[in-house]
Design an enzyme around this catalytic site. Structure first.
Site, PDB file in Angstrom:
ATOM      1  N   HIS A  68       0.959  -1.303   0.052  1.00 33.12           N
ATOM      2  CA  HIS A  68      -0.123  -0.023  -0.154  1.00 33.12           C
ATOM      3  C   HIS A  68       0.584   1.031   0.384  1.00 33.12           C
ATOM      4  O   HIS A  68       0.275   2.100  -0.695  1.00 33.12           O
ATOM      5  CB  HIS A  68      -0.972  -0.388   0.945  1.00 33.12           C
ATOM      6  CG  HIS A  68      -2.216  -1.133   1.537  1.00 33.12           C
ATOM      7  ND1 HIS A  68      -1.893  -2.114   2.155  1.00 33.12           N
ATOM      8  CD2 HIS A  68      -3.161  -1.456   0.462  1.00 33.12           C
ATOM      9  CE1 HIS A  68      -2.504  -2.697   2.339  1.00 33.12           C
ATOM     10  NE2 HIS A  68      -3.783  -2.514   1.313  1.00 33.12           N
ATOM     11  N   GLY A 178      -3.597  -2.428  -6.835  1.00 32.02           N
ATOM     12  CA  GLY A 178      -1.705  -3.084  -7.080  1.00 32.02           C
ATOM     13  C   GLY A 178      -2.179  -4.226  -8.058  1.00 32.02           C
ATOM     14  O   GLY A 178      -2.974  -4.195  -8.467  1.00 32.02           O
TER      15      GLY A 178
END
Ligand code: PAF
Length: 311
Positions: A68, A178
């Site tokens: 993250h 992601g």
């Protein structure tokens, strides 16, 4: 220092002018290392009222890790305002137990996000996202059927409905996802295109531990023995990549190589291995262009996914 929140008006206030420039606190006077917390739709609107564009947005379910952090850092580098969301979205979980045990680490998340430079953290309740009377579902077709879609019925409807709401509320110029959730990235991109959501969907590389395990909030749920076994996913992907680099172009051979490696690990239970077309996610027999290797593997009740593009 107490973070901003209901009852603690942010210095500068929503109407304050923005001084500009990546890394500058928004609004002026905000302690640089603590994001402005918005827990309701109205607080988010206030927080974004004078935010400069482009706005970069990183949707998360919290339990933030270096993966993250890389998304937030990329958003920080490319946009003068950065918003994250922390929302454990119940509609994308197949089992209530999985939702309940999902790690919740808000204080640590805020510290990490603030240190990297997130300006605003949207942390809504379930009722704030799905208020009483909520009746809408966003469904993406074919792309959601194989792989994670087949293994987790309804999962992607939860993801796309939740993400559509977040994108509608934040109205970011760019949203960062992601590559580890490769199918999710494809599905969200398709949804944004199909619905004319004016947010650019940016895919960011997988971040790995030194032993190759892809970072995931679920890794913290592994026992020490399972954690030690989990890099087998990476080894399986690399075994197939090695064959491909040596000229193997048969999809079934690559799937067999991944499965063979995984089956040697007694703690691993394989959900699926795949060698698919990276734009349609249909399984390949003869590989004549790029391909996506992917897998889902269980260690006890913890389910991990990983992938490797071949191009
Ligand atoms: O990848 C995740 O963490 C979630 O699926 C997302 C994109 C935040 C939607 O809830």
């Amino acid at each position: 220092m107490a973070p901003y929140g209901p009852g603690a008006p942010p210095p500068g206030g929503p109407g304050a002018p923005y001084p500009g420039g990546p890394g500058a606190p928004y609004p002026p006077g905000r302690p640089v290392r603590i994001p402005w917390i918005a827990r309701t739709r109205a607080e988010l609107r206030a927080a974004l009222a004078n935010a400069p564009h482009p706005i970069g947005f990183v949707p998360t379910m919290g339990a933030l890790h270096a993966g993250h952090a890389s998304l937030i850092a990329r958003a920080r580098a490319e946009n003068p305002a950065v918003v994250i969301s922390i929302f454990v979205n119940p509609t994308q979980f197949n089992e209530r137990a999985d939702f309940d045990k999902y790690p919740r680490t808000e204080a640590a998340d805020l510290a990490l996000a603030g240190a990297i430079g997130a300006d605003v953290a949207f942390i809504p309740s379930v009722e704030e996202i799905y208020p009483a009377g909520f009746q809408t579902s966003v469904h993406v077709g074919g792309l959601t059927e194989p792989l994670e879609g087949a293994a987790r019925p309804g999962h992607f409807d939860g993801v796309t409905t939740g993400v559509a709401i977040l994108l509608g509320l934040v109205r970011a110029d760019r949203a960062y996802f992601g590559q580890k959730d490769a199918q999710q990235l494809l599905v969200v991109r398709r949804m944004a295109l199909d619905l004319g959501i004016g947010t650019e969907i940016v895919g960011c590389p997988i971040v790995r531990e030194p032993d190759g395990l892809a970072l995931s909030s679920r890794n913290t749920l592994l026992t020490p023995e399972q954690r030690a076994a989990a890099p087998v996913l990476r080894r399986a992907l690399l075994a197939a990549r090695g064959l491909w680099e040596g000229g193997e172009r048969n999809g079934e051979s690559l799937r067999a190589a991944m499965l063979g490696t995984l089956l040697k690990e007694p703690l691993a239970t394989v959900d699926y291995v795949s060698c698919a077309d990276p734009s349609t996610l249909q399984e390949l027999t003869a590989i004549s262009g790029p391909a996506l290797l992917s897998m889902a593997v269980r260690f006890g009740s913890v389910r991990l996914i990983d992938n490797e593009p071949l191009a």
